[in-house]
Scaffold this active site. Sequence first.
Site, PDB file in Angstrom:
ATOM      1  N   ASP A  97     -22.806 -36.756 -25.122  1.00  0.00           N
ATOM      2  CA  ASP A  97     -21.620 -37.157 -24.374  1.00  0.00           C
ATOM      3  C   ASP A  97     -20.713 -36.011 -23.945  1.00  0.00           C
ATOM      4  O   ASP A  97     -19.536 -36.221 -23.647  1.00  0.00           O
ATOM      5  CB  ASP A  97     -20.807 -38.141 -25.215  1.00  0.00           C
ATOM      6  CG  ASP A  97     -20.392 -37.563 -26.568  1.00  0.00           C
ATOM      7  OD1 ASP A  97     -20.494 -36.333 -26.761  1.00  0.00           O
ATOM      8  OD2 ASP A  97     -19.950 -38.340 -27.441  1.00  0.00           O
ATOM      9  N   GLU A 119     -29.880 -39.592 -27.676  1.00  0.00           N
ATOM     10  CA  GLU A 119     -28.691 -40.218 -28.266  1.00  0.00           C
ATOM     11  C   GLU A 119     -27.982 -41.071 -27.213  1.00  0.00           C
ATOM     12  O   GLU A 119     -26.794 -40.959 -26.968  1.00  0.00           O
ATOM     13  CB  GLU A 119     -27.737 -39.180 -28.874  1.00  0.00           C
ATOM     14  CG  GLU A 119     -26.745 -39.806 -29.859  1.00  0.00           C
ATOM     15  CD  GLU A 119     -25.745 -38.815 -30.421  1.00  0.00           C
ATOM     16  OE1 GLU A 119     -25.961 -38.360 -31.559  1.00  0.00           O
ATOM     17  OE2 GLU A 119     -24.756 -38.497 -29.729  1.00  0.00           O
ATOM     18  N   GLU A 133     -15.540 -38.134 -23.626  1.00  0.00           N
ATOM     19  CA  GLU A 133     -16.923 -38.380 -24.034  1.00  0.00           C
ATOM     20  C   GLU A 133     -17.442 -39.762 -23.657  1.00  0.00           C
ATOM     21  O   GLU A 133     -18.608 -39.908 -23.286  1.00  0.00           O
ATOM     22  CB  GLU A 133     -17.064 -38.154 -25.546  1.00  0.00           C
ATOM     23  CG  GLU A 133     -16.987 -36.709 -25.978  1.00  0.00           C
ATOM     24  CD  GLU A 133     -15.562 -36.218 -26.226  1.00  0.00           C
ATOM     25  OE1 GLU A 133     -15.414 -35.080 -26.699  1.00  0.00           O
ATOM     26  OE2 GLU A 133     -14.605 -36.977 -25.941  1.00  0.00           O
ATOM     27  N   HIS A 215     -10.644 -32.146 -34.618  1.00  0.00           N
ATOM     28  CA  HIS A 215     -10.458 -31.445 -33.355  1.00  0.00           C
ATOM     29  C   HIS A 215     -10.210 -32.365 -32.171  1.00  0.00           C
ATOM     30  O   HIS A 215      -9.894 -31.893 -31.087  1.00  0.00           O
ATOM     31  CB  HIS A 215     -11.699 -30.607 -33.041  1.00  0.00           C
ATOM     32  CG  HIS A 215     -12.896 -31.439 -32.681  1.00  0.00           C
ATOM     33  ND1 HIS A 215     -13.668 -32.081 -33.632  1.00  0.00           N
ATOM     34  CD2 HIS A 215     -13.440 -31.759 -31.476  1.00  0.00           C
ATOM     35  CE1 HIS A 215     -14.639 -32.729 -33.030  1.00  0.00           C
ATOM     36  NE2 HIS A 215     -14.532 -32.572 -31.731  1.00  0.00           N
ATOM     37  N   ARG A 217      -9.200 -34.475 -29.028  1.00  0.00           N
ATOM     38  CA  ARG A 217      -8.041 -34.390 -28.128  1.00  0.00           C
ATOM     39  C   ARG A 217      -7.054 -35.523 -28.362  1.00  0.00           C
ATOM     40  O   ARG A 217      -5.844 -35.328 -28.304  1.00  0.00           O
ATOM     41  CB  ARG A 217      -8.512 -34.442 -26.657  1.00  0.00           C
ATOM     42  CG  ARG A 217      -9.160 -33.183 -26.131  1.00  0.00           C
ATOM     43  CD  ARG A 217      -9.492 -33.353 -24.647  1.00  0.00           C
ATOM     44  NE  ARG A 217     -10.137 -32.180 -24.089  1.00  0.00           N
ATOM     45  CZ  ARG A 217     -11.444 -31.971 -24.094  1.00  0.00           C
ATOM     46  NH1 ARG A 217     -12.243 -32.863 -24.656  1.00  0.00           N
ATOM     47  NH2 ARG A 217     -11.961 -30.884 -23.553  1.00  0.00           N
ATOM     48  N   HIS A 248     -10.321 -25.777 -36.506  1.00  0.00           N
ATOM     49  CA  HIS A 248     -10.759 -25.565 -35.124  1.00  0.00           C
ATOM     50  C   HIS A 248      -9.850 -24.545 -34.435  1.00  0.00           C
ATOM     51  O   HIS A 248      -8.660 -24.450 -34.735  1.00  0.00           O
ATOM     52  CB  HIS A 248     -10.709 -26.906 -34.372  1.00  0.00           C
ATOM     53  CG  HIS A 248     -11.484 -26.926 -33.105  1.00  0.00           C
ATOM     54  ND1 HIS A 248     -10.998 -26.446 -31.912  1.00  0.00           N
ATOM     55  CD2 HIS A 248     -12.733 -27.369 -32.827  1.00  0.00           C
ATOM     56  CE1 HIS A 248     -11.904 -26.603 -30.951  1.00  0.00           C
ATOM     57  NE2 HIS A 248     -12.971 -27.155 -31.486  1.00  0.00           N
TER      58      HIS A 248
END
Length: 374
Positions: A97, A119, A133, A215, A217, A248
């Site tokens: 993704d 996937e 994603e 991490h 967003r 991160h």
Amino acid sequence: MVSNLIIFGTRPEAIKMAPLVKAFQAQGDSFVTKVCITAQHREMLDQVLEFFEITPDYDLDLMKPNQNLYTLTADIITGLKPVLEDCKPDYVYVHGDTTTTMASSIAAFYSGAKVCHVEAGLRTFNKRSPFPEEVNRSIAGSVCDYHFAPTQISEANLLNENIDKSKILVTGNTVIDALDFSVNKVNTENFRDAEIEGVSSMVDANKEIILVTGHRRENHGAGFIRICNALKTIAKTHPTAQIIYPVHLNPNVQKPVYDLLSDLDNVKLIKPLSYPAFVWLMEKSHLIITDSGGVQEEAPSLGKPVLVMRDTTERPEAVEAGTVKLVGTDEEKIVSEANRLLNSADAYQQMSKLHNPYGDGKACDRIVNFIKNL
């Protein structure tokens, strides 16, 4: 002879595609298999390539300071045009993704190659979570020819989108193939890794290790402040536990984490780990708190309970199986669920002993056999 081009650009993609590269390369003269990396993530990607001993045939080297989704998408599509013209693949394989996945699937479609989505079929049905994603994965699915779904739930999502069942193969997740290889390698007697040795030196063998990664967003800002406050409470409530947090590099993550957690004795804030070091640390951990997708799949194979700091997940199988629990960025929920697993041996054992729904480590073999029989 069948020509394959396998494209990836981030560390998670590389981990999950590496065993597929190896599986096709092991077929001898049946396939010519080449690898193209976009280097959407550079340093962390290179570490995985070195560990799996993969040398790319094409390297777009696209990572730039302050890059954004607009320029990255355009650069991937235009950068792949000469690669596709040179390689002339019969099949192009993309994974999951990422922006690399979405843009590569479009470029491969333009080239006339058959597009294979590894996937495939994961959905949250919320285009803003995870962002971007969820939309990336859906776009890739709309142009691809063959869908390698990790689970029956993923297959059902694709069937509900009117994908022809003959174009779908339920494989298990290739991350389990990668994990099996990696655990064996890092536990080999003659395997040496400076980063593993460094992490080992800071792990307190007398404490229960809580591994944290974050991490996403959608968690930036207030979400990360709540996460850090929850971790601070856990650290203070459980002085016999040790939180290890590979932080991160994104400044939106670094600032709240270091502002709120750097003064706690039983919290170790460290730089992001290489894949082998992360696998080693997962094995040594008692509990994992994360917003990562891949960790939701990997950790249950190691018998590690996972608290997922997301409100939605495109991996509902683990939630249904009970190997992971969604806690979002709700400070009270993160603390209460961590306390339950740290305070109750029964609750911990019940979660850690459950069956991992993501496969048996033979996903890549199934993909290779499917392509051979087309």
